[in-house]
Design a protein around this motif. Structure first.
Motif, PDB file in Angstrom:
ATOM      1  N   ALA A 249     -25.178  -1.806 -40.410  1.00 16.14           N
ATOM      2  CA  ALA A 249     -24.116  -0.840 -40.140  1.00 16.14           C
ATOM      3  C   ALA A 249     -23.030  -0.913 -41.204  1.00 16.14           C
ATOM      4  CB  ALA A 249     -23.521  -1.085 -38.751  1.00 16.14           C
ATOM      5  N   GLY A 250     -22.689  -2.131 -41.631  1.00 16.17           N
ATOM      6  CA  GLY A 250     -21.707  -2.282 -42.702  1.00 16.17           C
ATOM      7  C   GLY A 250     -22.171  -1.642 -43.997  1.00 16.17           C
ATOM      8  N   PHE A 251     -23.441  -1.834 -44.326  1.00 16.85           N
ATOM      9  CA  PHE A 251     -24.004  -1.198 -45.520  1.00 16.85           C
ATOM     10  C   PHE A 251     -23.946   0.323 -45.395  1.00 16.85           C
ATOM     11  CE2 PHE A 251     -27.558   0.662 -47.832  1.00 16.85           C
ATOM     12  CZ  PHE A 251     -27.405   0.107 -49.089  1.00 16.85           C
ATOM     13  N   SER A 252     -24.290   0.854 -44.223  1.00 18.32           N
ATOM     14  CA  SER A 252     -24.292   2.295 -44.010  1.00 18.32           C
ATOM     15  C   SER A 252     -22.890   2.883 -44.128  1.00 18.32           C
ATOM     16  CB  SER A 252     -24.887   2.626 -42.637  1.00 18.32           C
ATOM     17  OG  SER A 252     -26.228   2.194 -42.557  1.00 18.32           O
ATOM     18  N   ILE A 253     -21.905   2.181 -43.571  1.00 16.13           N
ATOM     19  CA  ILE A 253     -20.528   2.686 -43.617  1.00 16.13           C
ATOM     20  C   ILE A 253     -20.023   2.738 -45.060  1.00 16.13           C
ATOM     21  CG2 ILE A 253     -18.148   2.134 -42.984  1.00 16.13           C
ATOM     22  CD1 ILE A 253     -19.272   1.028 -40.342  1.00 16.13           C
ATOM     23  N   VAL A 254     -20.318   1.705 -45.830  1.00 19.40           N
ATOM     24  CA  VAL A 254     -19.872   1.678 -47.224  1.00 19.40           C
ATOM     25  C   VAL A 254     -20.532   2.784 -48.032  1.00 19.40           C
ATOM     26  CG1 VAL A 254     -19.971   0.320 -49.352  1.00 19.40           C
ATOM     27  CG2 VAL A 254     -19.276  -0.765 -47.226  1.00 19.40           C
ATOM     28  N   MET A 255     -21.811   3.059 -47.758  1.00 17.74           N
ATOM     29  CA  MET A 255     -22.549   4.053 -48.537  1.00 17.74           C
ATOM     30  C   MET A 255     -22.413   5.467 -47.984  1.00 17.74           C
ATOM     31  SD  MET A 255     -23.649   2.205 -50.907  1.00 17.74           S
ATOM     32  CE  MET A 255     -24.457   3.577 -51.733  1.00 17.74           C
ATOM     33  N   LEU A 256     -21.755   5.637 -46.831  1.00 17.25           N
ATOM     34  CA  LEU A 256     -21.648   6.965 -46.222  1.00 17.25           C
ATOM     35  C   LEU A 256     -20.966   7.996 -47.126  1.00 17.25           C
ATOM     36  CD1 LEU A 256     -22.127   8.794 -43.809  1.00 17.25           C
ATOM     37  CD2 LEU A 256     -19.979   7.954 -42.821  1.00 17.25           C
ATOM     38  N   PRO A 257     -19.839   7.682 -47.783  1.00 13.96           N
ATOM     39  CA  PRO A 257     -19.245   8.695 -48.680  1.00 13.96           C
ATOM     40  C   PRO A 257     -20.205   9.159 -49.769  1.00 13.96           C
ATOM     41  CG  PRO A 257     -17.678   6.938 -48.250  1.00 13.96           C
ATOM     42  CD  PRO A 257     -18.980   6.483 -47.694  1.00 13.96           C
ATOM     43  N   THR A 258     -20.946   8.236 -50.350  1.00 19.15           N
ATOM     44  CA  THR A 258     -21.932   8.622 -51.366  1.00 19.15           C
ATOM     45  C   THR A 258     -23.018   9.486 -50.744  1.00 19.15           C
ATOM     46  OG1 THR A 258     -21.539   6.530 -52.520  1.00 19.15           O
ATOM     47  CG2 THR A 258     -23.536   7.735 -53.110  1.00 19.15           C
ATOM     48  N   ARG A 259     -23.435   9.139 -49.532  1.00 25.76           N
ATOM     49  CA  ARG A 259     -24.463   9.930 -48.842  1.00 25.76           C
ATOM     50  C   ARG A 259     -23.981  11.344 -48.572  1.00 25.76           C
ATOM     51  NH1 ARG A 259     -26.967  13.152 -46.730  1.00 25.76           N
ATOM     52  NH2 ARG A 259     -28.410  13.049 -44.955  1.00 25.76           N
ATOM     53  N   LEU A 260     -22.696  11.526 -48.224  1.00 25.96           N
ATOM     54  CA  LEU A 260     -22.180  12.846 -47.900  1.00 25.96           C
ATOM     55  C   LEU A 260     -21.906  13.685 -49.142  1.00 25.96           C
ATOM     56  CD1 LEU A 260     -19.714  11.902 -45.007  1.00 25.96           C
ATOM     57  CD2 LEU A 260     -22.005  12.902 -44.812  1.00 25.96           C
ATOM     58  N   LEU A 261     -21.380  13.051 -50.197  1.00 23.81           N
ATOM     59  CA  LEU A 261     -20.977  13.795 -51.388  1.00 23.81           C
ATOM     60  C   LEU A 261     -22.069  13.882 -52.449  1.00 23.81           C
ATOM     61  CD1 LEU A 261     -17.339  12.393 -51.767  1.00 23.81           C
ATOM     62  CD2 LEU A 261     -18.077  14.514 -50.656  1.00 23.81           C
ATOM     63  N   HIS A 262     -23.027  12.960 -52.395  1.00 19.61           N
ATOM     64  CA  HIS A 262     -24.100  12.941 -53.405  1.00 19.61           C
ATOM     65  C   HIS A 262     -25.425  12.680 -52.695  1.00 19.61           C
ATOM     66  CE1 HIS A 262     -20.914  12.677 -56.470  1.00 19.61           C
ATOM     67  NE2 HIS A 262     -20.369  11.751 -55.690  1.00 19.61           N
ATOM     68  N   ALA A 263     -25.798  13.599 -51.814  1.00 14.30           N
ATOM     69  CA  ALA A 263     -26.974  13.392 -50.964  1.00 14.30           C
ATOM     70  C   ALA A 263     -28.254  13.233 -51.790  1.00 14.30           C
ATOM     71  CB  ALA A 263     -27.127  14.547 -49.980  1.00 14.30           C
ATOM     72  N   GLU A 264     -28.439  14.084 -52.793  1.00 12.27           N
ATOM     73  CA  GLU A 264     -29.667  14.017 -53.591  1.00 12.27           C
ATOM     74  C   GLU A 264     -29.733  12.717 -54.386  1.00 12.27           C
ATOM     75  OE1 GLU A 264     -32.046  16.548 -57.048  1.00 12.27           O
ATOM     76  OE2 GLU A 264     -30.181  17.319 -56.182  1.00 12.27           O
ATOM     77  N   ALA A 265     -28.591  12.325 -54.984  1.00 16.41           N
ATOM     78  CA  ALA A 265     -28.575  11.087 -55.761  1.00 16.41           C
ATOM     79  C   ALA A 265     -28.823   9.881 -54.863  1.00 16.41           C
ATOM     80  CB  ALA A 265     -27.239  10.943 -56.477  1.00 16.41           C
ATOM     81  N   MET A 266     -28.243   9.911 -53.658  1.00 11.13           N
ATOM     82  CA  MET A 266     -28.425   8.803 -52.724  1.00 11.13           C
ATOM     83  C   MET A 266     -29.893   8.661 -52.327  1.00 11.13           C
ATOM     84  SD  MET A 266     -26.747   6.417 -51.189  1.00 11.13           S
ATOM     85  CE  MET A 266     -27.273   5.166 -50.029  1.00 11.13           C
ATOM     86  N   GLN A 267     -30.544   9.802 -52.139  1.00 10.72           N
ATOM     87  CA  GLN A 267     -31.958   9.761 -51.794  1.00 10.72           C
ATOM     88  C   GLN A 267     -32.788   9.203 -52.940  1.00 10.72           C
ATOM     89  OE1 GLN A 267     -33.607  12.998 -49.324  1.00 10.72           O
ATOM     90  NE2 GLN A 267     -35.121  13.276 -50.946  1.00 10.72           N
ATOM     91  N   GLN A 268     -32.390   9.511 -54.164  1.00 14.03           N
ATOM     92  CA  GLN A 268     -33.089   8.960 -55.321  1.00 14.03           C
ATOM     93  C   GLN A 268     -32.878   7.447 -55.422  1.00 14.03           C
ATOM     94  OE1 GLN A 268     -31.465  11.288 -58.508  1.00 14.03           O
ATOM     95  NE2 GLN A 268     -32.910  12.998 -58.227  1.00 14.03           N
ATOM     96  N   PHE A 269     -31.635   7.016 -55.174  1.00 18.96           N
ATOM     97  CA  PHE A 269     -31.361   5.574 -55.181  1.00 18.96           C
ATOM     98  C   PHE A 269     -32.281   4.861 -54.180  1.00 18.96           C
ATOM     99  CE2 PHE A 269     -26.679   6.734 -56.129  1.00 18.96           C
ATOM    100  CZ  PHE A 269     -27.011   7.005 -57.438  1.00 18.96           C
ATOM    101  N   MET A 270     -32.333   5.397 -52.970  1.00 22.82           N
ATOM    102  CA  MET A 270     -33.126   4.772 -51.928  1.00 22.82           C
ATOM    103  C   MET A 270     -34.616   4.881 -52.200  1.00 22.82           C
ATOM    104  SD  MET A 270     -31.535   3.091 -49.768  1.00 22.82           S
ATOM    105  CE  MET A 270     -29.829   2.742 -49.406  1.00 22.82           C
ATOM    106  N   GLY A 271     -35.021   5.940 -52.918  1.00 21.71           N
ATOM    107  CA  GLY A 271     -36.424   6.060 -53.297  1.00 21.71           C
ATOM    108  C   GLY A 271     -36.856   4.922 -54.202  1.00 21.71           C
ATOM    109  N   TYR A 272     -36.025   4.624 -55.208  1.00 23.47           N
ATOM    110  CA  TYR A 272     -36.306   3.490 -56.079  1.00 23.47           C
ATOM    111  C   TYR A 272     -36.289   2.175 -55.298  1.00 23.47           C
ATOM    112  CZ  TYR A 272     -36.220   5.722 -60.696  1.00 23.47           C
ATOM    113  OH  TYR A 272     -36.538   6.450 -61.807  1.00 23.47           O
TER     114      TYR A 272
END
Length: 381
Positions: A249-272
């Protein structure tokens, strides 16, 4: 010093003693060191194998630690390296457990300021006893196993083999008791995996005394050990998942702004990250309530995303640090599990010894010699 009951009620205090920054840090550092040794040995073995071994292993498992017991189709060289890595992990784990157990017993004695440095100093003088106890039990078992192995081996010889086997069958009643003894030693060794660090940290005994204590608690208080370990296991089942949930949950909260503002990039990060962790991110995303924020979305492709321009550099670099962060989160969860185990087994051993021979191990040795009934907290000012 806190009041102790020397029964099952003391085990519930493990929740507090296990959730300790010092003990979690000790086990976490041990896990990091063991992980680095293990992965280094594995990839060095793959380099020795040559060909496409490194690339094939990376494409399938990447940074995910693969255990040696399994059918992964690896060469014997790599499997040997894995077993060496497992032995290294075991040694580091038991050393870290001894340090954590030493901190725990000193806290139980009233010294809440006993430091990691003090515990490491103790380990420096007693690590041979910890390893010696395991090696001693293995040697005892191996020496007993020589008898049936020798009989079976000689029975394979032509001409004399069958008559020899027939004659040795007359000693079968003795062999039966030998088998019972080997079974007992196997149980004692299994119990020693839990209690050797606790015994070493609590008593400061040598290897022979530690081995004797393993036999004593198994022979005299077996059902007490089973009940207390079952209660400790229940505590682990309840509190470790809670800690894991908070870490994710802590990891998700920290990464939430990136997930909301850079959804495609976040998905690429997680893909790698998912590919480098052998699909572990996809498994995390399927856990209840974990991926409600969509942070662990990896997309549908099972290949590395096609990147152009500066993204071809920035995306993999960012994914590297995300991978390291998730590995650290997993390490913290496992370290908390080990911390509860170290604290719990230390508490259980003090209870069993009190019930076994009436000795209160929470009173320091010097206090017992002088007849003092309460532990004194050292002056660390």
């Amino acid at each position: 010093m806190e009041k102790r009951y020397f029964d099952f009620r003391d085990i519930f205090q493990v929740v507090r003693y296990g959730f300790s920054g010092r003990k979690i840090a000790v086990h976490f550092i041990g896990l990091v060191l063991a992980y680095l040794i293990y992965e280094t040995l594995v990839y060095l073995s793959l380099v020795i194998v040559g060909g496409t071994a490194v690339q094939d292993f990376w494409n399938k498992y990447a940074l995910l630690p693969l255990p040696p017991f399994g059918d992964a189709g690896l060469t014997q060289t790599t499997e040997i390296a894995m077993w060496i890595g497992m032995v290294s992990f075991a040694c580091i784990f038991f050393f870290a457990s001894t340090v954590a157990s030493k901190i725990t017993i000193e806290q139980l004695r009233g010294d809440f300021f006993f430091s990691v440095a003090d515990a490491l100093t103790f380990l420096k003088g007693h690590w041979k006893s910890v390893l010696g106890a395991f090696i001693g039990l293995l040697l005892i078992q191996a020496s007993l196993a020589i008898v049936p192995l020798s009989i079976a081996g000689i029975a394979k010889l032509p001409a004399v083999g069958k008559p020899f086997l027939m004659l040795t069958s007359l000693l079968m009643p003795i062999g039966f008791f030998l088998g019972l003894l080997m079974a007992l030693i196997a149980i004692v060794f299994s119990v020693s995996l839990l209690f050797v660090p606790a015994v070493a940290a609590t008593t400061g005994a040598d290897a022979f005394e530690i081995i004797y204590q393993q036999f004593a608690i198994v022979w005299n208080k077996p059902w007490l050990l089973v009940c207390y370990e079952a209660l400790l296991l229940l505590i682990k089942f309840i509190f470790v998942p809670i800690w894991a949930f908070f870490c994710l949950a802590g990891f998700s909260i920290v990464m939430l702004p990136t997930r909301l503002l850079h959804a495609e990039a976040m998905q690429q990060f997680m893909g790698y990250t998912n590919l480098w962790l052998g699909g572990a991110v996809e498994k995390i995303a399927t856990l209840p309530y974990i991926n409600n924020l969509g942070v662990f979305n990896t997309g549908t492709s099972d290949q590395m995303p096609t990147l152009t321009g500066i993204a071809a550099v920035t995306t993999p670099v960012t994914a590297i640090f995300l991978t390291i962060t998730l590995l650290m989160s997993a390490g913290l969860v496992i370290a908390y599990l080990f911390s509860i185990a170290s604290a719990g087994n230390t508490v259980i051993y003090t209870i069993v010894r009190k019930k076994l021979d009436g000795q209160n191990l929470l009173v320091p040795l010097e206090s017992q010699l002088t007849g003092t009934n309460e532990a004194q907290v050292p002056n660390r000012s």
